[in-house]
Design a protein around this motif. Structure first.
Motif, PDB file in Angstrom:
ATOM      1  N   TYR A   1       0.830  -1.203   0.000  1.00 25.68           N
ATOM      2  CA  TYR A   1       0.000   0.000   0.000  1.00 25.68           C
ATOM      3  C   TYR A   1       0.869   1.259   0.000  1.00 25.68           C
ATOM      4  CZ  TYR A   1      -2.916   3.778   1.693  1.00 25.68           C
ATOM      5  OH  TYR A   1      -3.535   4.994   1.833  1.00 25.68           O
ATOM      6  N   TYR A   2       1.836   1.324   0.908  1.00 27.53           N
ATOM      7  CA  TYR A   2       2.694   2.505   0.979  1.00 27.53           C
ATOM      8  C   TYR A   2       3.567   2.642  -0.267  1.00 27.53           C
ATOM      9  CZ  TYR A   2       1.305   3.244   5.799  1.00 27.53           C
ATOM     10  OH  TYR A   2       0.582   3.482   6.935  1.00 27.53           O
ATOM     11  N   HIS A   3       4.012   1.520  -0.813  1.00 26.79           N
ATOM     12  CA  HIS A   3       4.830   1.561  -2.024  1.00 26.79           C
ATOM     13  C   HIS A   3       4.039   2.154  -3.192  1.00 26.79           C
ATOM     14  CE1 HIS A   3       7.780   0.405  -5.033  1.00 26.79           C
ATOM     15  NE2 HIS A   3       6.811  -0.210  -5.701  1.00 26.79           N
ATOM     16  N   PHE A   4       2.821   1.661  -3.388  1.00 25.81           N
ATOM     17  CA  PHE A   4       2.049   2.128  -4.537  1.00 25.81           C
ATOM     18  C   PHE A   4       1.425   3.501  -4.308  1.00 25.81           C
ATOM     19  CE2 PHE A   4       1.937  -2.501  -5.497  1.00 25.81           C
ATOM     20  CZ  PHE A   4       2.697  -2.409  -6.657  1.00 25.81           C
ATOM     21  N   SER A   5       1.116   3.851  -3.061  1.00 21.88           N
ATOM     22  CA  SER A   5       0.531   5.171  -2.811  1.00 21.88           C
ATOM     23  C   SER A   5       1.555   6.291  -2.975  1.00 21.88           C
ATOM     24  CB  SER A   5      -0.105   5.225  -1.430  1.00 21.88           C
ATOM     25  OG  SER A   5       0.871   5.143  -0.425  1.00 21.88           O
ATOM     26  N   THR A   6       2.836   5.981  -2.838  1.00 21.56           N
ATOM     27  CA  THR A   6       3.884   6.988  -3.064  1.00 21.56           C
ATOM     28  C   THR A   6       4.578   6.803  -4.414  1.00 21.56           C
ATOM     29  OG1 THR A   6       5.601   5.670  -1.988  1.00 21.56           O
ATOM     30  CG2 THR A   6       4.333   7.184  -0.591  1.00 21.56           C
TER      31      THR A   6
ATOM     32  N   GLY B   1       6.300   4.481  -5.375  1.00 22.36           N
ATOM     33  CA  GLY B   1       7.597   3.851  -5.181  1.00 22.36           C
ATOM     34  C   GLY B   1       8.702   4.785  -4.742  1.00 22.36           C
ATOM     35  N   ILE B   2       8.397   6.058  -4.567  1.00 18.23           N
ATOM     36  CA  ILE B   2       9.437   7.032  -4.190  1.00 18.23           C
ATOM     37  C   ILE B   2      10.004   6.709  -2.815  1.00 18.23           C
ATOM     38  CG2 ILE B   2       9.864   9.463  -3.663  1.00 18.23           C
ATOM     39  CD1 ILE B   2       7.715  10.122  -5.787  1.00 18.23           C
ATOM     40  N   LEU B   3       9.124   6.489  -1.843  1.00 18.91           N
ATOM     41  CA  LEU B   3       9.574   6.192  -0.479  1.00 18.91           C
ATOM     42  C   LEU B   3      10.365   4.893  -0.428  1.00 18.91           C
ATOM     43  CD1 LEU B   3       9.488   6.952   2.521  1.00 18.91           C
ATOM     44  CD2 LEU B   3       7.345   5.692   2.681  1.00 18.91           C
ATOM     45  N   SER B   4       9.853   3.855  -1.087  1.00 20.97           N
ATOM     46  CA  SER B   4      10.536   2.559  -1.085  1.00 20.97           C
ATOM     47  C   SER B   4      11.909   2.648  -1.733  1.00 20.97           C
ATOM     48  CB  SER B   4       9.699   1.517  -1.825  1.00 20.97           C
ATOM     49  OG  SER B   4       8.428   1.417  -1.254  1.00 20.97           O
ATOM     50  N   ASN B   5      12.012   3.369  -2.835  1.00 17.32           N
ATOM     51  CA  ASN B   5      13.306   3.514  -3.513  1.00 17.32           C
ATOM     52  C   ASN B   5      14.314   4.246  -2.653  1.00 17.32           C
ATOM     53  OD1 ASN B   5      12.843   2.167  -5.979  1.00 17.32           O
ATOM     54  ND2 ASN B   5      11.641   3.896  -6.719  1.00 17.32           N
ATOM     55  N   LYS B   6      13.877   5.290  -1.956  1.00 13.37           N
ATOM     56  CA  LYS B   6      14.806   6.034  -1.092  1.00 13.37           C
ATOM     57  C   LYS B   6      15.285   5.176   0.081  1.00 13.37           C
ATOM     58  CE  LYS B   6      13.305  10.557  -2.377  1.00 13.37           C
ATOM     59  NZ  LYS B   6      13.790  11.874  -2.166  1.00 13.37           N
ATOM     60  N   ILE B   7      14.368   4.410   0.673  1.00 17.03           N
ATOM     61  CA  ILE B   7      14.757   3.533   1.780  1.00 17.03           C
ATOM     62  C   ILE B   7      15.674   2.425   1.274  1.00 17.03           C
ATOM     63  CG2 ILE B   7      13.897   1.888   3.487  1.00 17.03           C
ATOM     64  CD1 ILE B   7      11.431   3.674   3.751  1.00 17.03           C
ATOM     65  N   ALA B   8      15.400   1.888   0.091  1.00 17.49           N
ATOM     66  CA  ALA B   8      16.247   0.835  -0.479  1.00 17.49           C
ATOM     67  C   ALA B   8      17.642   1.345  -0.786  1.00 17.49           C
ATOM     68  CB  ALA B   8      15.593   0.263  -1.738  1.00 17.49           C
ATOM     69  N   GLN B   9      17.774   2.623  -1.100  1.00 20.96           N
ATOM     70  CA  GLN B   9      19.102   3.191  -1.349  1.00 20.96           C
ATOM     71  C   GLN B   9      19.873   3.409  -0.055  1.00 20.96           C
ATOM     72  OE1 GLN B   9      18.242   6.701  -3.603  1.00 20.96           O
ATOM     73  NE2 GLN B   9      17.776   5.558  -5.483  1.00 20.96           N
ATOM     74  N   ILE B  10      19.161   3.682   1.031  1.00 27.41           N
ATOM     75  CA  ILE B  10      19.812   3.915   2.321  1.00 27.41           C
ATOM     76  C   ILE B  10      20.298   2.602   2.933  1.00 27.41           C
ATOM     77  CG2 ILE B  10      19.418   4.663   4.703  1.00 27.41           C
ATOM     78  CD1 ILE B  10      17.430   6.712   3.579  1.00 27.41           C
ATOM     79  N   LEU B  11      19.454   1.573   2.899  1.00 25.61           N
ATOM     80  CA  LEU B  11      19.782   0.296   3.532  1.00 25.61           C
ATOM     81  C   LEU B  11      20.631  -0.569   2.601  1.00 25.61           C
ATOM     82  CD1 LEU B  11      16.339  -0.479   5.177  1.00 25.61           C
ATOM     83  CD2 LEU B  11      18.382   0.417   6.263  1.00 25.61           C
ATOM     84  N   PRO B  12      21.365  -1.524   3.167  1.00 27.71           N
ATOM     85  CA  PRO B  12      22.252  -2.352   2.333  1.00 27.71           C
ATOM     86  C   PRO B  12      21.523  -3.470   1.582  1.00 27.71           C
ATOM     87  CG  PRO B  12      22.489  -2.976   4.617  1.00 27.71           C
ATOM     88  CD  PRO B  12      21.567  -1.797   4.592  1.00 27.71           C
ATOM     89  N   VAL B  13      20.581  -3.089   0.708  1.00 29.42           N
ATOM     90  CA  VAL B  13      19.883  -4.073  -0.123  1.00 29.42           C
ATOM     91  C   VAL B  13      20.170  -3.828  -1.599  1.00 29.42           C
ATOM     92  CG1 VAL B  13      18.054  -4.558   1.541  1.00 29.42           C
ATOM     93  CG2 VAL B  13      17.759  -2.703  -0.108  1.00 29.42           C
TER      94      VAL B  13
END
Length: 146
Positions: free
Chosen positions: A92-97, A99-111
């Motif tokens: 829900y959060y991924h599609f409501s934003t 993917g902006i929020l998910s992409n930023k968090i994925a860049q911060i964390l070691p994934v």
């Protein structure tokens, strides 16, 4: 000298595969259609708005203490409940934003910037915490039984 090896009849296993699929669907239905799973999902959802992420363990503990029947089943249902809820909320959060929020968090964390890995890791961590919380509630309840 010839060996007499009996030939196996060629029987298609369509009836067996249908029965196997039916039993898998029954187990999935049993996993999700239980008071334990519903309690954990509802408590986790409500507590998630007021407390930190680890409140899932408290919600699962309460559900496991009230409705748990065995350690393994309680762990599986607690894990399934939290995985389901966290997966739905994450998507829900991924599609409501967009993917902006998910992409930023994925860049911060070691994934490696991979959103799919981020979602899988997030859901698995939540599922493990929920499963262990539910099983702990069941075991603590059994500790005080006579």
């Amino acid at each position: 000298m010839a060996l007499n090896i009996p030939q196996q009849p060629n029987i298609s296993n369509t009836a067996g595969s249908k029965a196997g699929l039916s039993s898998v669907l029954d187990k999935i239905k049993e996993l999700f259609a239980s008071p334990l799973t519903a309690t954990i999902i509802i408590l986790t959802f409500i507590m998630g708005y007021f407390f930190e992420w680890w409140s899932v363990a408290i919600a699962a503990f309460i559900g496991g203490a009230i409705f748990g029947t065995s350690g393994g089943e309680t762990f599986a249902k607690g894990m399934a409940a939290v995985i389901t809820l966290w997966l739905l909320m994450t998507l829900y959060y991924h599609f409501s934003t967009q993917g902006i929020l998910s992409n930023k968090i994925a860049q911060i964390l070691p994934v490696g910037g991979n959103v799919g890995v981020l979602i899988v890791v997030t859901v698995l961590i939540g599922g493990l915490v929920g499963g262990w919380g539910a099983m702990s509630g069941f075991l603590v309840r059994n500790l005080f039984r006579k």
